[in-house]
Scaffold this motif. Structure first.
Motif, PDB file in Angstrom:
ATOM      1  N   LEU A 159       0.844  -1.195   0.000  1.00  0.00           N
ATOM      2  CA  LEU A 159       0.000   0.000   0.000  1.00  0.00           C
ATOM      3  C   LEU A 159       0.880   1.246   0.000  1.00  0.00           C
ATOM      4  CD1 LEU A 159      -2.900  -0.594   2.549  1.00  0.00           C
ATOM      5  CD2 LEU A 159      -3.127  -0.268   0.089  1.00  0.00           C
ATOM      6  N   PRO A 160       0.507   2.270  -0.726  1.00  0.00           N
ATOM      7  CA  PRO A 160       1.318   3.501  -0.728  1.00  0.00           C
ATOM      8  C   PRO A 160       1.230   4.218   0.611  1.00  0.00           C
ATOM      9  CG  PRO A 160      -0.746   3.844  -1.910  1.00  0.00           C
ATOM     10  CD  PRO A 160      -0.681   2.371  -1.603  1.00  0.00           C
ATOM     11  N   LYS A 161       2.352   4.742   1.041  1.00  0.00           N
ATOM     12  CA  LYS A 161       2.371   5.513   2.286  1.00  0.00           C
ATOM     13  C   LYS A 161       2.030   6.973   2.023  1.00  0.00           C
ATOM     14  CE  LYS A 161       5.700   2.580   4.741  1.00  0.00           C
ATOM     15  NZ  LYS A 161       5.697   1.481   3.766  1.00  0.00           N
ATOM     16  N   THR A 162       2.289   7.426   0.808  1.00  0.00           N
ATOM     17  CA  THR A 162       1.979   8.793   0.412  1.00  0.00           C
ATOM     18  C   THR A 162       1.453   8.794  -1.017  1.00  0.00           C
ATOM     19  OG1 THR A 162       4.241   9.173  -0.388  1.00  0.00           O
ATOM     20  CG2 THR A 162       3.767   9.777   1.897  1.00  0.00           C
ATOM     21  N   GLY A 163       0.803   9.883  -1.389  1.00  0.00           N
ATOM     22  CA  GLY A 163       0.341  10.032  -2.760  1.00  0.00           C
ATOM     23  C   GLY A 163       1.342  10.804  -3.586  1.00  0.00           C
ATOM     24  N   LEU A 182      -4.641   8.848   6.489  1.00  0.00           N
ATOM     25  CA  LEU A 182      -6.052   8.740   6.122  1.00  0.00           C
ATOM     26  C   LEU A 182      -6.644  10.041   5.605  1.00  0.00           C
ATOM     27  CD1 LEU A 182      -8.377   6.724   6.030  1.00  0.00           C
ATOM     28  CD2 LEU A 182      -8.990   7.435   8.352  1.00  0.00           C
ATOM     29  N   VAL A 183      -6.180  11.166   6.096  1.00  0.00           N
ATOM     30  CA  VAL A 183      -6.727  12.448   5.665  1.00  0.00           C
ATOM     31  C   VAL A 183      -6.480  12.683   4.181  1.00  0.00           C
ATOM     32  CG1 VAL A 183      -4.654  13.799   6.199  1.00  0.00           C
ATOM     33  CG2 VAL A 183      -6.911  14.889   6.298  1.00  0.00           C
ATOM     34  N   LEU A 228      -4.944  14.157  -7.278  1.00  0.00           N
ATOM     35  CA  LEU A 228      -3.653  13.492  -7.476  1.00  0.00           C
ATOM     36  C   LEU A 228      -2.521  14.518  -7.539  1.00  0.00           C
ATOM     37  CD1 LEU A 228      -4.772  10.772 -10.039  1.00  0.00           C
ATOM     38  CD2 LEU A 228      -4.068  10.380  -7.663  1.00  0.00           C
ATOM     39  N   ALA A 229      -2.786  15.677  -8.127  1.00  0.00           N
ATOM     40  CA  ALA A 229      -1.788  16.746  -8.166  1.00  0.00           C
ATOM     41  C   ALA A 229      -1.460  17.241  -6.765  1.00  0.00           C
ATOM     42  CB  ALA A 229      -2.281  17.896  -9.035  1.00  0.00           C
ATOM     43  N   GLU A 230      -2.450  17.106  -5.852  1.00  0.00           N
ATOM     44  CA  GLU A 230      -2.240  17.491  -4.448  1.00  0.00           C
ATOM     45  C   GLU A 230      -1.692  16.334  -3.616  1.00  0.00           C
ATOM     46  OE1 GLU A 230      -6.063  18.809  -3.236  1.00  0.00           O
ATOM     47  OE2 GLU A 230      -6.053  20.582  -4.543  1.00  0.00           O
ATOM     48  N   LYS A 231      -1.232  15.284  -4.319  1.00  0.00           N
ATOM     49  CA  LYS A 231      -0.609  14.113  -3.688  1.00  0.00           C
ATOM     50  C   LYS A 231      -1.581  13.317  -2.808  1.00  0.00           C
ATOM     51  CE  LYS A 231       4.020  16.164  -3.800  1.00  0.00           C
ATOM     52  NZ  LYS A 231       4.327  15.491  -5.075  1.00  0.00           N
ATOM     53  N   LYS A 232      -2.820  13.232  -3.240  1.00  0.00           N
ATOM     54  CA  LYS A 232      -3.809  12.421  -2.540  1.00  0.00           C
ATOM     55  C   LYS A 232      -3.718  10.963  -2.991  1.00  0.00           C
ATOM     56  CE  LYS A 232      -5.801  16.000  -0.546  1.00  0.00           C
ATOM     57  NZ  LYS A 232      -5.761  16.217   0.932  1.00  0.00           N
ATOM     58  N   SER A 236      -5.832   7.625 -15.901  1.00  0.00           N
ATOM     59  CA  SER A 236      -4.418   7.262 -16.010  1.00  0.00           C
ATOM     60  C   SER A 236      -3.766   7.936 -17.206  1.00  0.00           C
ATOM     61  CB  SER A 236      -4.279   5.742 -16.112  1.00  0.00           C
ATOM     62  OG  SER A 236      -2.921   5.352 -16.075  1.00  0.00           O
ATOM     63  N   LEU A 237      -4.512   8.130 -18.265  1.00  0.00           N
ATOM     64  CA  LEU A 237      -4.003   8.845 -19.439  1.00  0.00           C
ATOM     65  C   LEU A 237      -3.579  10.257 -19.063  1.00  0.00           C
ATOM     66  CD1 LEU A 237      -3.633   9.217 -22.551  1.00  0.00           C
ATOM     67  CD2 LEU A 237      -6.067   9.809 -22.645  1.00  0.00           C
ATOM     68  N   GLN A 238      -4.349  10.886 -18.167  1.00  0.00           N
ATOM     69  CA  GLN A 238      -4.033  12.254 -17.743  1.00  0.00           C
ATOM     70  C   GLN A 238      -2.965  12.297 -16.658  1.00  0.00           C
ATOM     71  OE1 GLN A 238      -7.758  14.794 -17.332  1.00  0.00           O
ATOM     72  NE2 GLN A 238      -8.718  12.802 -17.723  1.00  0.00           N
ATOM     73  N   CYS A 239      -2.774  11.180 -15.961  1.00  0.00           N
ATOM     74  CA  CYS A 239      -1.772  11.099 -14.877  1.00  0.00           C
ATOM     75  C   CYS A 239      -0.952   9.824 -15.063  1.00  0.00           C
ATOM     76  CB  CYS A 239      -2.464  11.095 -13.518  1.00  0.00           C
ATOM     77  SG  CYS A 239      -3.631  12.445 -13.251  1.00  0.00           S
ATOM     78  N   PRO A 240      -0.199   9.712 -16.153  1.00  0.00           N
ATOM     79  CA  PRO A 240       0.450   8.442 -16.508  1.00  0.00           C
ATOM     80  C   PRO A 240       1.527   7.965 -15.541  1.00  0.00           C
ATOM     81  CG  PRO A 240       1.198  10.215 -17.936  1.00  0.00           C
ATOM     82  CD  PRO A 240       0.072  10.774 -17.135  1.00  0.00           C
TER      83      PRO A 240
END
Length: 210
Positions: free
Chosen positions: A32-36, A62-63, A110-114, A141-145
């Motif tokens: 599991l990822p620890k951060t985004g 979690l936030v 995703l840009a905010e590392k969520k 995924s195409l927009q955030c490859p």
């Protein structure tokens, strides 16, 4: 305020229901990822899916975990909408809306590392069965490859609180976490690869329970 509400909800509702009433075994939790930024993709058979996924993350992370949900379903009632937005922290997606990019809120998160949770089958499927993978994940995924996509398979939640059930039944839950999947140019191959990942994880769960 939202952070505190999410913690209270997870500690007082999600943890007791998932870990005490049901019971859970997690395979490869370290994947599991620890951060985004990261995308969690999971099978969808139960009302308890989001609660269960929440309990996999430490409270400090979690936030930053946000599930994607249909706005037309969760925001049609003011009370439910407030709970979904402020406590669960959903990213509302407006299905069928005439927008330039209906996934923009997901891209922004995703840009905010969520860490974004998506159920790629779309809606809750038949108990214990995998449904067709929708195309929305591929378009995101195409927009955030460069964002990793981590498949998570949850086995047993369909028996605990599947479609049509109102009260959770105590069945033990097995959760399998796979290696990250990456963007592929070919949409059909991408969707097939993800479905194959879920099938492989499902087979692991079936072998364990047999």
């Amino acid at each position: 305020m939202n952070r505190m509400l999410r913690w209270i909800f997870t500690l007082c509702i999600a943890y007791p229901v998932v870990w005490i009433w049901l019971g859970v075994a997690v395979a490869n939790r370290k994947k599991l990822p620890k951060t985004g930024p990261a995308i969690i993709v999971a099978n969808h058979n139960s009302h308890l899916d989001v609660l269960t996924l929440f309990t996999l993350f430490p409270l400090s992370t979690l936030v930053d975990v946000q599930p994607v949900a249909a706005a037309d379903y969760f925001l049609k009632n003011k009370v439910v909408g407030w709970f979904a937005l402020k406590v669960i922290g959903i990213i509302p997606v407006y299905r069928g809306a005439h927008q330039a990019n209906p996934l923009q809120a997901c891209v922004d998160a995703l840009a905010e590392k969520k860490i974004v949770i998506i159920f790629p089958e779309g809606t809750r499927g038949e108990p214990g069965k995998l449904s067709e993978i929708k195309s929305g994940l591929w378009h995101l995924s195409l927009q955030c490859p460069d964002v990793p996509i981590i498949p998570v398979y949850m086995h047993g939640l369909d028996r605990s609180m599947g479609k049509g059930q109102k009260i959770p039944v105590p069945f033990f839950i097995d959760i399998y976490i796979d290696d990250p999947l990456r963007y592929q140019d070919n949409k059909a191959e991408f969707k097939s690869a993800l479905l194959n990942r879920f099938v492989e994880l499902q087979q692991q769960a079936i072998r364990k329970s047999s």
